[in-house]
Design an enzyme around this catalytic site. Structure first.
Site, short mmCIF file in Angstrom:
data_model
loop_
_atom_site.label_atom_id
_atom_site.label_comp_id
_atom_site.label_asym_id
_atom_site.label_seq_id
_atom_site.Cartn_x
_atom_site.Cartn_y
_atom_site.Cartn_z
N ARG A 166 17.83 -50.48 -36.68
CA ARG A 166 16.68 -50.30 -35.78
C ARG A 166 16.29 -51.59 -35.04
O ARG A 166 15.11 -51.87 -34.83
CB ARG A 166 15.46 -49.75 -36.54
CG ARG A 166 15.69 -48.46 -37.24
CD ARG A 166 16.03 -47.30 -36.31
NE ARG A 166 16.41 -46.14 -37.07
CZ ARG A 166 17.68 -45.83 -37.38
NH1 ARG A 166 18.69 -46.56 -36.92
NH2 ARG A 166 17.96 -44.78 -38.11
N SER A 216 10.58 -40.63 -38.08
CA SER A 216 10.27 -41.45 -39.27
C SER A 216 9.32 -42.56 -38.84
O SER A 216 9.64 -43.33 -37.93
CB SER A 216 11.54 -42.08 -39.82
OG SER A 216 12.42 -41.07 -40.23
N GLU A 286 8.34 -48.36 -38.07
CA GLU A 286 9.48 -48.22 -37.14
C GLU A 286 8.93 -47.95 -35.74
O GLU A 286 9.48 -48.37 -34.73
CB GLU A 286 10.38 -47.07 -37.60
CG GLU A 286 11.58 -46.88 -36.70
CD GLU A 286 12.57 -45.84 -37.22
OE1 GLU A 286 12.83 -45.82 -38.43
OE2 GLU A 286 13.06 -45.06 -36.39
C1 LIG Z 1 11.07 -35.43 -34.08
C2 LIG Z 1 11.66 -36.82 -33.98
C3 LIG Z 1 12.84 -37.12 -34.63
C4 LIG Z 1 13.40 -38.40 -34.54
N1 LIG Z 1 14.57 -38.67 -35.19
C5 LIG Z 1 15.12 -39.89 -35.10
C6 LIG Z 1 16.35 -40.19 -35.77
O1 LIG Z 1 16.95 -39.35 -36.42
N2 LIG Z 1 16.84 -41.45 -35.67
C7 LIG Z 1 16.20 -42.43 -34.94
O2 LIG Z 1 16.71 -43.56 -34.87
N3 LIG Z 1 15.05 -42.17 -34.31
C8 LIG Z 1 14.49 -40.94 -34.37
N4 LIG Z 1 13.31 -40.68 -33.71
C9 LIG Z 1 12.62 -41.78 -32.99
C10 LIG Z 1 13.01 -41.92 -31.52
O3 LIG Z 1 13.42 -40.68 -30.95
C11 LIG Z 1 14.11 -42.95 -31.31
O4 LIG Z 1 13.73 -44.22 -31.79
C12 LIG Z 1 14.47 -43.08 -29.82
O5 LIG Z 1 15.63 -43.84 -29.71
C13 LIG Z 1 13.37 -43.72 -28.98
O6 LIG Z 1 13.72 -43.54 -27.62
P1 LIG Z 1 12.61 -43.38 -26.49
O7 LIG Z 1 13.28 -43.28 -25.20
O8 LIG Z 1 11.70 -42.26 -26.84
O9 LIG Z 1 11.89 -44.77 -26.63
P2 LIG Z 1 10.34 -45.10 -26.38
O10 LIG Z 1 9.52 -44.51 -27.47
O11 LIG Z 1 9.98 -44.76 -24.98
O12 LIG Z 1 10.39 -46.67 -26.57
C14 LIG Z 1 10.74 -47.24 -27.82
C15 LIG Z 1 11.01 -48.74 -27.62
O13 LIG Z 1 12.17 -48.88 -26.80
C16 LIG Z 1 11.84 -49.64 -25.62
N5 LIG Z 1 12.59 -49.10 -24.49
C17 LIG Z 1 12.57 -47.84 -24.00
N6 LIG Z 1 13.39 -47.72 -22.95
C18 LIG Z 1 13.93 -48.95 -22.76
C19 LIG Z 1 14.85 -49.50 -21.81
N7 LIG Z 1 15.38 -48.76 -20.84
N8 LIG Z 1 15.19 -50.81 -21.92
C20 LIG Z 1 14.66 -51.57 -22.90
N9 LIG Z 1 13.79 -51.12 -23.82
C21 LIG Z 1 13.44 -49.82 -23.74
C22 LIG Z 1 10.34 -49.49 -25.43
O14 LIG Z 1 9.81 -50.56 -24.69
C23 LIG Z 1 9.87 -49.44 -26.89
O15 LIG Z 1 9.76 -50.74 -27.42
C24 LIG Z 1 12.74 -39.40 -33.77
C25 LIG Z 1 11.55 -39.09 -33.10
C26 LIG Z 1 11.00 -37.81 -33.18
C27 LIG Z 1 9.75 -37.49 -32.44
#
Ligand SMILES: Cc1cc2nc3c(=O)[nH]c(=O)nc-3n(C[C@H](O)[C@H](O)[C@H](O)COP(=O)(O)OP(=O)(O)OC[C@H]3O[C@@H](n4cnc5c(N)ncnc54)[C@H](O)[C@@H]3O)c2cc1C
Length: 293
Positions: A166, A216, A286
């Site tokens: 992560r 998580s 996380e």
């Molecule tokens: C139901 C559910 C299940 C999930 N299951 C998992 C799982 O199995 N495994 C897992 O790892 N995660 C899981 N997650 C968490 C999440 O989906 C992941 O961490 C995902 O990768 C976050 O992506 P996002 O685009 O939503 O990021 P955001 O929430 O929009 O941002 C997260 C971070 O990434 C940064 N960021 C976003 N886009 C960029 C970019 N283009 N360049 C640089 N930085 C950026 C943001 O500034 C922030 O710090 C889950 C979430 C939910 C709601």
């Protein structure tokens, strides 16, 4: 480019909580994204980039600056590799992993089955090195095109991205992901589909997908599982306001309805306090926090 004023971040985060961003910009192209970020930097305006907001908790006080969304940078392109086995899938930063995984399946490409149920964007997933069921983004990522804090656009290979549990250089060095190239292999479409379905089914069975959450809530502490520690501390069902430790999976803090960001944050702090008291293990969020808590 579309720029909204006083945009509620509850609309852009899967927690469904949090205050408004003063400005919310939605660039249509990489060039527009670079332009808006450069303008913010030059003008000294605070900014933050988001993908799908699925790992983000924004303070009830909102964010005083510009939140830049990658949601419209979601093009997908398939290119054959030099050898007969490898195929490259190039994805805009805002492409959502479930859609990317379905595209891989349609092309008969294996490697992204683990990602089909992760509701994040490619940029967010690369920043977090998202993973599930034994797979991680770093296993299939070939390179990222990024914007550096100095304003330079460059392409970095996975080996130069310090991707760990992560974490990644994207997060540590404040890089911005513009696009990602995944190196996938040709596989058996039936086997790919069946693995995806199996993993999606596991999620439905184990995770409280019927409620808003950010997945998580805590990282896995070395040698433990966060959910198990929280459950063993007797915290399933613990609530503050509309926020609750899920009864179904203690590793998830959910929004049972009307939770404020403060409810969610305070519940996370309480969980950390009680787990530390009971097991002397320090849980680390996380979920990323934005704004004042
Ligand atoms: C139901 C559910 C299940 C999930 N299951 C998992 C799982 O199995 N495994 C897992 O790892 N995660 C899981 N997650 C968490 C999440 O989906 C992941 O961490 C995902 O990768 C976050 O992506 P996002 O685009 O939503 O990021 P955001 O929430 O929009 O941002 C997260 C971070 O990434 C940064 N960021 C976003 N886009 C960029 C970019 N283009 N360049 C640089 N930085 C950026 C943001 O500034 C922030 O710090 C889950 C979430 C939910 C709601």
């Amino acid at each position: 480019m579309e720029v909204r004023e006083h945009e509620p971040m509850s609309r852009h985060t899967t927690f469904g909580a949090g205050g408004a961003a003063d400005w919310f910009a939605i660039p249509e192209s990489e060039e527009e994204l670079v332009t808006v970020l450069t303008k913010c930097r030059n003008a000294g305006v605070p900014w933050y980039i988001i993908g799908n907001g699925s790992n983000l908790l924004v303070s009830d006080n909102g964010f005083h600056g510009v939140i830049v969304s990658t949601e419209r940078l979601c093009a997908l392109t398939v290119t054959p590799g030099a050898d007969a086995k490898t195929v490259y899938l190039t994805c805009g930063a805002g492409a959502l992993l479930p859609r990317v995984a379905v595209r891989a399946l349609k092309e008969g490409l294996t490697g992204l089955e683990f990602a089909a149920g992760i509701p994040g964007s490619v940029g967010g997933a690369a920043a977090m090195n998202a993973g599930a069921y034994g797979g991680e983004i770093k296993d299939v990522l070939c390179s990222l095109t990024v914007l550096s804090p100095e304003g330079n656009v460059c392409e970095l290979e996975t080996k130069d991205l310090a991707m760990g549990y992560r974490t990644s250089a994207v997060m540590e060095q404040g890089l911005l992901v513009l696009k990602a190239v995944f190196a996938l292999e040709k596989g058996d479409p039936a086997a790919i589909q069946s693995r995806m379905e199996e993993l999606l089914e596991k999620r439905k069975e184990k995770q409280p997908l019927e409620y808003p959450s950010a997945g998580s809530t805590f990282k896995r502490p070395a040698g433990y599982f966060a959910g198990r520690l929280i459950e063993d501390a007797g915290l399933k069902g613990l609530s503050i306001g509309g926020a609750q430790v899920s009864e179904k999976h203690a590793g998830f803090v959910i929004n049972r309805g009307g939770a404020s960001a403060s409810d969610i944050f305070c519940l996370c702090e309480e969980v950390k306090r009680r787990v530390l008291e009971r097991f002397s293990v320090e849980l680390e969020l996380e979920v990323r926090l934005l704004g004042r808590f």
